[in-house]
Design a protein around this motif. Structure first.
Motif, PDB file in Angstrom:
ATOM      1  N   GLY A  68      17.181 106.260  51.465  1.00 17.81           N
ATOM      2  CA  GLY A  68      18.574 106.668  51.465  1.00 17.81           C
ATOM      3  C   GLY A  68      18.863 107.805  50.511  1.00 17.81           C
ATOM      4  N   ILE A  69      19.908 108.577  50.849  1.00 12.78           N
ATOM      5  CA  ILE A  69      20.309 109.711  50.026  1.00 12.78           C
ATOM      6  C   ILE A  69      21.823 109.862  50.095  1.00 12.78           C
ATOM      7  N   SER A  70      22.412 110.284  48.985  1.00  6.67           N
ATOM      8  CA  SER A  70      23.856 110.461  48.903  1.00  6.67           C
ATOM      9  C   SER A  70      24.168 111.513  47.846  1.00  6.67           C
ATOM     10  N   PRO A  71      25.290 112.213  47.972  1.00  2.00           N
ATOM     11  CA  PRO A  71      25.728 113.056  46.859  1.00  2.00           C
ATOM     12  C   PRO A  71      26.081 112.196  45.645  1.00  2.00           C
ATOM     13  N   THR A  72      25.962 112.755  44.443  1.00  2.00           N
ATOM     14  CA  THR A  72      26.495 112.099  43.251  1.00  2.00           C
ATOM     15  C   THR A  72      28.025 112.118  43.324  1.00  2.00           C
ATOM     16  N   PRO A  73      28.714 111.317  42.519  1.00  2.00           N
ATOM     17  CA  PRO A  73      30.183 111.316  42.585  1.00  2.00           C
ATOM     18  C   PRO A  73      30.815 112.694  42.395  1.00  2.00           C
ATOM     19  N   ASP A  74      30.211 113.544  41.552  1.00  2.00           N
ATOM     20  CA  ASP A  74      30.790 114.873  41.351  1.00  2.00           C
ATOM     21  C   ASP A  74      30.322 115.897  42.381  1.00  2.00           C
ATOM     22  N   GLY A  75      29.434 115.488  43.313  1.00  2.00           N
ATOM     23  CA  GLY A  75      28.990 116.364  44.378  1.00  2.00           C
ATOM     24  C   GLY A  75      28.032 117.457  43.970  1.00  2.00           C
ATOM     25  N   ARG A  76      27.506 117.400  42.741  1.00  2.50           N
ATOM     26  CA  ARG A  76      26.648 118.477  42.244  1.00  2.50           C
ATOM     27  C   ARG A  76      25.158 118.171  42.344  1.00  2.50           C
ATOM     28  N   ALA A  77      24.813 116.933  42.623  1.00  5.01           N
ATOM     29  CA  ALA A  77      23.404 116.545  42.703  1.00  5.01           C
ATOM     30  C   ALA A  77      23.271 115.469  43.771  1.00  5.01           C
ATOM     31  N   LEU A  78      22.065 114.908  43.856  1.00  2.00           N
ATOM     32  CA  LEU A  78      21.760 113.942  44.900  1.00  2.00           C
ATOM     33  C   LEU A  78      21.230 112.646  44.309  1.00  2.00           C
ATOM     34  N   LEU A  79      21.580 111.540  44.937  1.00  5.60           N
ATOM     35  CA  LEU A  79      21.010 110.236  44.625  1.00  5.60           C
ATOM     36  C   LEU A  79      20.034 109.876  45.725  1.00  5.60           C
ATOM     37  N   VAL A  80      18.804 109.534  45.353  1.00  6.21           N
ATOM     38  CA  VAL A  80      17.778 109.206  46.341  1.00  6.21           C
ATOM     39  C   VAL A  80      17.178 107.845  46.010  1.00  6.21           C
ATOM     40  N   VAL A  81      17.129 106.970  47.000  1.00  9.51           N
ATOM     41  CA  VAL A  81      16.523 105.649  46.826  1.00  9.51           C
ATOM     42  C   VAL A  81      15.006 105.806  46.816  1.00  9.51           C
ATOM     43  N   HIS A  82      14.359 105.236  45.782  1.00  8.28           N
ATOM     44  CA  HIS A  82      12.910 105.341  45.570  1.00  8.28           C
ATOM     45  C   HIS A  82      12.352 103.917  45.552  1.00  8.28           C
ATOM     46  N   LEU A  83      11.381 103.634  46.420  1.00  4.70           N
ATOM     47  CA  LEU A  83      10.964 102.243  46.638  1.00  4.70           C
ATOM     48  C   LEU A  83       9.818 101.765  45.764  1.00  4.70           C
ATOM     49  N   LEU A  84       9.155 102.624  45.020  1.00  6.12           N
ATOM     50  CA  LEU A  84       7.998 102.189  44.247  1.00  6.12           C
ATOM     51  C   LEU A  84       8.413 101.496  42.957  1.00  6.12           C
ATOM     52  N   ALA A  85       7.483 100.739  42.365  1.00  3.70           N
ATOM     53  CA  ALA A  85       7.679 100.090  41.063  1.00  3.70           C
ATOM     54  C   ALA A  85       8.944  99.242  41.028  1.00  3.70           C
ATOM     55  N   GLY A  86       9.126  98.447  42.078  1.00  2.00           N
ATOM     56  CA  GLY A  86      10.260  97.537  42.112  1.00  2.00           C
ATOM     57  C   GLY A  86      11.549  98.123  42.613  1.00  2.00           C
ATOM     58  N   ASP A  91      31.891 105.067  47.069  1.00  2.00           N
ATOM     59  CA  ASP A  91      33.345 105.003  47.110  1.00  2.00           C
ATOM     60  C   ASP A  91      33.808 105.395  45.714  1.00  2.00           C
ATOM     61  N   GLY A  92      34.118 106.680  45.520  1.00  2.00           N
ATOM     62  CA  GLY A  92      34.384 107.164  44.176  1.00  2.00           C
ATOM     63  C   GLY A  92      33.111 107.116  43.351  1.00  2.00           C
ATOM     64  N   THR A  93      33.152 106.370  42.244  1.00  2.00           N
ATOM     65  CA  THR A  93      31.960 106.221  41.403  1.00  2.00           C
ATOM     66  C   THR A  93      31.232 104.900  41.653  1.00  2.00           C
ATOM     67  N   THR A  94      31.618 104.197  42.698  1.00  2.00           N
ATOM     68  CA  THR A  94      30.939 102.943  43.054  1.00  2.00           C
ATOM     69  C   THR A  94      29.928 103.221  44.148  1.00  2.00           C
ATOM     70  N   ALA A  95      28.678 102.826  43.911  1.00  2.00           N
ATOM     71  CA  ALA A  95      27.606 103.018  44.876  1.00  2.00           C
ATOM     72  C   ALA A  95      27.262 101.698  45.543  1.00  2.00           C
TER      73      ALA A  95
END
Length: 342
Positions: A206-224, A256-260
């Protein structure tokens, strides 16, 4: 009919990730008038159905929703797109089965009414106009063996994850959202804290913008399981402290805002982020008796719509559904089991 090999490959990916998100195909312009806004129902969304039945054999991956009361679901088999009216629970297929080798593994809806769609093993990303059902553009990402998992849209580009490779694919957008020619699509190598799995091991989903829209959040499955903040310009990834939460089967992520909200195999993990997406605090874990392998989530109004991956051995006769649960407004960590009747 889809080949056994194609089904097994998709299911192997789906089991590792929990599932995916969506893809769309061409359609006649005359067949797809823009849907009118649904009429308000007494009691607001509280009177809307909490379970949305999807077509039999649909095998959903991702889900997206926007300002209007509609959710778009993508099929992992053939890449169909199903549009559901959230006020009534009824819906229709607005993009047909595209045939062998196509899939719908990740979708994002932008402010211009376009679905950006990642196509899993097809290696394709497509852009569809939801008002007409027509493809506006199609991009082949990476080379042979590329498996595109999910997509997020920032102000200047759409970014697509590769399940098996340490790279993001960047589709640049013009000043007014103009779609680029295929030659302008770029690969952004991931570095920094990013650790790639062995060949064939699912690492990014999964991938999503950060709340401020300047970077990305990426789900990483390794190491738990982890959540990475990725600089979209450089590809440098930094692991986000999760305050003790883990995402071992994390898949689709929406804000949803700052809630992921992060879909996992048996629940939805809820995190509170800072605006830049550099820190996270666990809030709660949503479970529901109606969940059947959450794979992706979408936000509309005061509800979270969960796409359920279903059984790992689906057929064309397997029933599928989506579950609606309330958004989380609390700030303390708790176990939250939701149960509501329509």
């Amino acid at each position: 009919m889809h080949s056994t090999l194609s089904r097994r490959r998709l299911l192997g990916l789906g089991a590792a990730l929990g599932a995916g998100a969506a893809l769309a195909g061409p359609a006649s312009a005359s067949a797809w008038a823009a849907p009118p806004p649904a009429a308000p129902r007494p009691g607001g969304s509280g009177a809307w159905p909490v379970r949305i039945e999807l077509p039999t054999g649909f095998h959903p991956g991702g889900v997206a929703a926007g300002r209007l009361p509609y959710a778009y679901y993508g099929s992992l088999f053939g890449g169909e797109i199903y549009r559901a009216d959230l006020a009534t629970g009824r819906g229709e297929v607005i993009s047909p089965d595209l045939g062998e080798g196509h899939s719908a593994a990740g979708i994002a809806l932008d402010c211009r009414g376009r679905l950006f769609i990642s196509g899993a093993y097809s290696g394709l990303a497509r852009v569809m106009d939801v008002a007409t059902g027509r493809d506006l553009a199609s991009y082949r990402l990476g080379g042979e063996g590329t498996v595109v998992a999910d997509v997020a849209v920032l102000a200047d580009a759409a970014y697509v994850t590769d399940a098996f490779r340490p790279v993001l694919y960047r589709i640049p957008l013009g000043p007014r959202g103009e779609l680029p020619p295929a030659r302008q699509v770029e690969s952004v190598p991931l570095s920094g804290d990013w650790v790639q799995g062995a060949p064939g091991e699912v690492t990014a989903l999964g991938i999503s913008p950060t709340p401020d829209g300047r970077a990305l959040l990426v789900v990483h499955l390794l190491a738990g399981g982890a959540l990475m903040r990725v600089d979209p310009g450089t590809g440098i990834a930094r692991r986000i402290p999760l305050g003790g939460a883990a995402l071992p089967s994390g898949n689709g992520i929406r804000l949803d805002g700052t809630t992921a909200y992060v879909a996992q195999r048996d629940a939805v993990e809820v995190l509170r982020l800072d605006a830049a997406g550099t820190r996270a605090v666990p809030v709660t874990r949503i479970t529901d008796p109606d969940f059947d392998g959450p794979s992706a989530v979408a936000v509309h109004g005061d509800r979270l719509y969960v796409s359920n991956f279903g059984p790992t051995t689906p057929t064309h006769q397997t029933p599928y559904h989506s579950t609606a649960v309330p958004l989380v407004r609390r700030t303390h960590r708790s176990a939250h089991t939701h149960k509501e009747t329509a």
